[in-house]
Enzyme design. Structure first.
Site, PDB file in Angstrom:
ATOM      1  N   LYS A  25      46.306 -42.867  35.810  1.00  7.94           N
ATOM      2  CA  LYS A  25      46.311 -41.479  35.316  1.00  7.94           C
ATOM      3  C   LYS A  25      47.555 -41.162  34.506  1.00  7.94           C
ATOM      4  O   LYS A  25      47.490 -40.528  33.468  1.00  7.94           O
ATOM      5  CB  LYS A  25      46.316 -40.452  36.464  1.00  7.94           C
ATOM      6  CG  LYS A  25      45.224 -40.515  37.453  1.00  7.94           C
ATOM      7  CD  LYS A  25      45.307 -39.336  38.432  1.00  7.94           C
ATOM      8  CE  LYS A  25      46.543 -39.292  39.315  1.00  7.94           C
ATOM      9  NZ  LYS A  25      46.678 -40.372  40.264  1.00  7.94           N
ATOM     10  N   ARG A  46      44.953 -31.539  43.687  1.00  9.11           N
ATOM     11  CA  ARG A  46      44.749 -32.651  44.612  1.00  9.11           C
ATOM     12  C   ARG A  46      43.943 -32.243  45.835  1.00  9.11           C
ATOM     13  O   ARG A  46      43.694 -33.077  46.703  1.00  9.11           O
ATOM     14  CB  ARG A  46      46.109 -33.163  45.067  1.00  9.11           C
ATOM     15  CG  ARG A  46      46.442 -34.563  44.548  1.00  9.11           C
ATOM     16  CD  ARG A  46      47.834 -34.890  45.020  1.00  9.11           C
ATOM     17  NE  ARG A  46      48.187 -36.259  45.016  1.00  9.11           N
ATOM     18  CZ  ARG A  46      48.902 -36.849  44.055  1.00  9.11           C
ATOM     19  NH1 ARG A  46      49.249 -36.191  42.979  1.00  9.11           N
ATOM     20  NH2 ARG A  46      49.266 -38.099  44.194  1.00  9.11           N
ATOM     21  N   ARG A 102      54.030 -52.171  41.368  1.00  8.88           N
ATOM     22  CA  ARG A 102      54.829 -51.059  40.813  1.00  8.88           C
ATOM     23  C   ARG A 102      56.050 -50.784  41.695  1.00  8.88           C
ATOM     24  O   ARG A 102      57.147 -50.531  41.198  1.00  8.88           O
ATOM     25  CB  ARG A 102      53.966 -49.798  40.690  1.00  8.88           C
ATOM     26  CG  ARG A 102      54.702 -48.641  40.025  1.00  8.88           C
ATOM     27  CD  ARG A 102      53.759 -47.505  39.700  1.00  8.88           C
ATOM     28  NE  ARG A 102      53.461 -46.691  40.857  1.00  8.88           N
ATOM     29  CZ  ARG A 102      52.614 -45.651  40.857  1.00  8.88           C
ATOM     30  NH1 ARG A 102      51.968 -45.339  39.758  1.00  8.88           N
ATOM     31  NH2 ARG A 102      52.410 -44.949  41.938  1.00  8.88           N
ATOM     32  N   ARG A 111      59.848 -47.332  43.455  1.00  9.03           N
ATOM     33  CA  ARG A 111      59.406 -46.020  43.935  1.00  9.03           C
ATOM     34  C   ARG A 111      59.310 -46.048  45.449  1.00  9.03           C
ATOM     35  O   ARG A 111      58.671 -46.913  46.029  1.00  9.03           O
ATOM     36  CB  ARG A 111      58.044 -45.682  43.324  1.00  9.03           C
ATOM     37  CG  ARG A 111      58.111 -44.494  42.397  1.00  9.03           C
ATOM     38  CD  ARG A 111      56.771 -44.176  41.836  1.00  9.03           C
ATOM     39  NE  ARG A 111      55.925 -43.456  42.774  1.00  9.03           N
ATOM     40  CZ  ARG A 111      54.835 -42.783  42.402  1.00  9.03           C
ATOM     41  NH1 ARG A 111      54.478 -42.773  41.136  1.00  9.03           N
ATOM     42  NH2 ARG A 111      54.110 -42.151  43.282  1.00  9.03           N
ATOM     43  N   ARG A 171      48.401 -42.797  51.296  1.00  6.66           N
ATOM     44  CA  ARG A 171      48.079 -42.042  50.080  1.00  6.66           C
ATOM     45  C   ARG A 171      46.613 -42.236  49.681  1.00  6.66           C
ATOM     46  O   ARG A 171      45.966 -41.312  49.211  1.00  6.66           O
ATOM     47  CB  ARG A 171      49.024 -42.456  48.948  1.00  6.66           C
ATOM     48  CG  ARG A 171      50.426 -41.863  49.154  1.00  6.66           C
ATOM     49  CD  ARG A 171      51.505 -42.652  48.450  1.00  6.66           C
ATOM     50  NE  ARG A 171      51.374 -42.644  47.019  1.00  6.66           N
ATOM     51  CZ  ARG A 171      51.808 -43.637  46.224  1.00  6.66           C
ATOM     52  NH1 ARG A 171      52.368 -44.713  46.755  1.00  6.66           N
ATOM     53  NH2 ARG A 171      51.668 -43.544  44.935  1.00  6.66           N
TER      54      ARG A 171
HETATM   55  P1  AMP Z   1      52.070 -38.983  42.272  1.00  7.78           P
HETATM   56  O1  AMP Z   1      53.209 -39.399  41.427  1.00  7.78           O
HETATM   57  O2  AMP Z   1      51.102 -38.063  41.566  1.00  7.78           O
HETATM   58  O3  AMP Z   1      51.369 -40.128  42.953  1.00  7.78           O
HETATM   59  O4  AMP Z   1      52.678 -38.073  43.466  1.00  7.78           O
HETATM   60  C1  AMP Z   1      53.620 -38.605  44.369  1.00  7.78           C
HETATM   61  C2  AMP Z   1      53.670 -37.743  45.619  1.00  7.78           C
HETATM   62  O5  AMP Z   1      54.055 -36.390  45.276  1.00  7.78           O
HETATM   63  C3  AMP Z   1      52.347 -37.587  46.350  1.00  7.78           C
HETATM   64  O6  AMP Z   1      52.072 -38.664  47.232  1.00  7.78           O
HETATM   65  C4  AMP Z   1      52.556 -36.267  47.091  1.00  7.78           C
HETATM   66  O7  AMP Z   1      53.388 -36.440  48.210  1.00  7.78           O
HETATM   67  C5  AMP Z   1      53.343 -35.453  46.070  1.00  7.78           C
HETATM   68  N1  AMP Z   1      52.447 -34.682  45.169  1.00  7.78           N
HETATM   69  C6  AMP Z   1      52.252 -34.865  43.827  1.00  7.78           C
HETATM   70  N2  AMP Z   1      51.358 -33.992  43.340  1.00  7.78           N
HETATM   71  C7  AMP Z   1      50.962 -33.227  44.407  1.00  7.78           C
HETATM   72  C8  AMP Z   1      50.035 -32.163  44.568  1.00  7.78           C
HETATM   73  N3  AMP Z   1      49.307 -31.688  43.533  1.00  7.78           N
HETATM   74  N4  AMP Z   1      49.911 -31.602  45.807  1.00  7.78           N
HETATM   75  C9  AMP Z   1      50.623 -32.044  46.848  1.00  7.78           C
HETATM   76  N5  AMP Z   1      51.504 -33.065  46.772  1.00  7.78           N
HETATM   77  C10 AMP Z   1      51.675 -33.661  45.569  1.00  7.78           C
END
Ligand code: AMP
Length: 196
Positions: A13, A88, A128, A134, A145
């Protein structure tokens, strides 16, 4: 053009959304990037979000919605935007609809779903984690996740599918070929389902 990118963690994404944003000259908002920046800067938001992110859970809706509200109200988002990692869950999706209404913007124009199977997702995220360091790309957190994605986020496929907004694209193979399908999906006026 107001696009939502949907897909499991590691489905591409972020990478594909970035390319699409550059192509259409509209901003991309990643709530994950915004939260990571807040954690790094040690802001109150970052302090509240850190432990949840490390455990692979979802940060509280109010915190994430605050980020999105502020960003979508900015002038450069008036022409359109790409959302990566938001919404989400169902509550966030409903809030997004309300927020666009409040801002006088038309609703979401397209939801692009990148479909990648679970073994491939785990492999990609492990790689990654090793490359980018990360904190949440370790195997235990990755599993958490993916479980959160299945339970909370995947139901949004129906939410948007029922409204004819969803396009599913297989997220494996050549990056340029995937992008070509993304371009077609973002340009399409009507609901299209690309066979997965
Ligand atoms: P991502 O980089 O999108 O995979 O997000 C990394 C982490 O940030 C996720 O595993 C959540 O803990 C938090 N996070 C990101 N976007 C959201 C969202 N829309 N709602 C809640 N937590 C989020």
């Amino acid at each position: 053009m107001r696009i939502v990118m949907l897909g499991a963690p590691g489905s591409g994404k972020g990478t594909q959304g970035e390319r699409l944003a550059l192509h259409h000259r509209i901003p991309k908002l990643s709530t994950g990037d915004a939260l990571r920046a807040a954690v790094k800067a040690g802001t109150p938001l970052g302090l509240q979000a850190k432990a949840t992110m490390e455990a692979g859970g979802l940060v509280a809706n109010e915190l994430v919605i605050g980020i999105v509200r502020e960003r979508l109200a900015a002038d450069d988002a008036a022409r359109g935007f790409i959302l990566d990692g938001f919404p989400r869950n169902a509550a966030q999706a409903r809030t997004l609809d309300r927020l666009l209404d409040e801002l006088g913007q038309p609703g979401i124009s397209r939801v692009i779903h990148l479909l990648v199977d679970e073994d491939e997702i785990v492999n990609r995220l492990v790689v990654r984690g090793a490359l980018q360091g990360r904190a949440d790309d370790n195997e235990a957190t990755i599993r958490a996740r993916i479980a959160v994605y299945r339970a909370e986020t995947a139901p949004l496929l129906d939410y948007y599918g029922e409204r004819g907004l969803l396009v599913t694209i297989p997220g494996v193979g050549d990056v340029a070929a995937i992008f070509a399908q993304m371009l077609a999906a973002s340009a399409a006026e009507r609901d299209v389902a690309v066979a997965a």
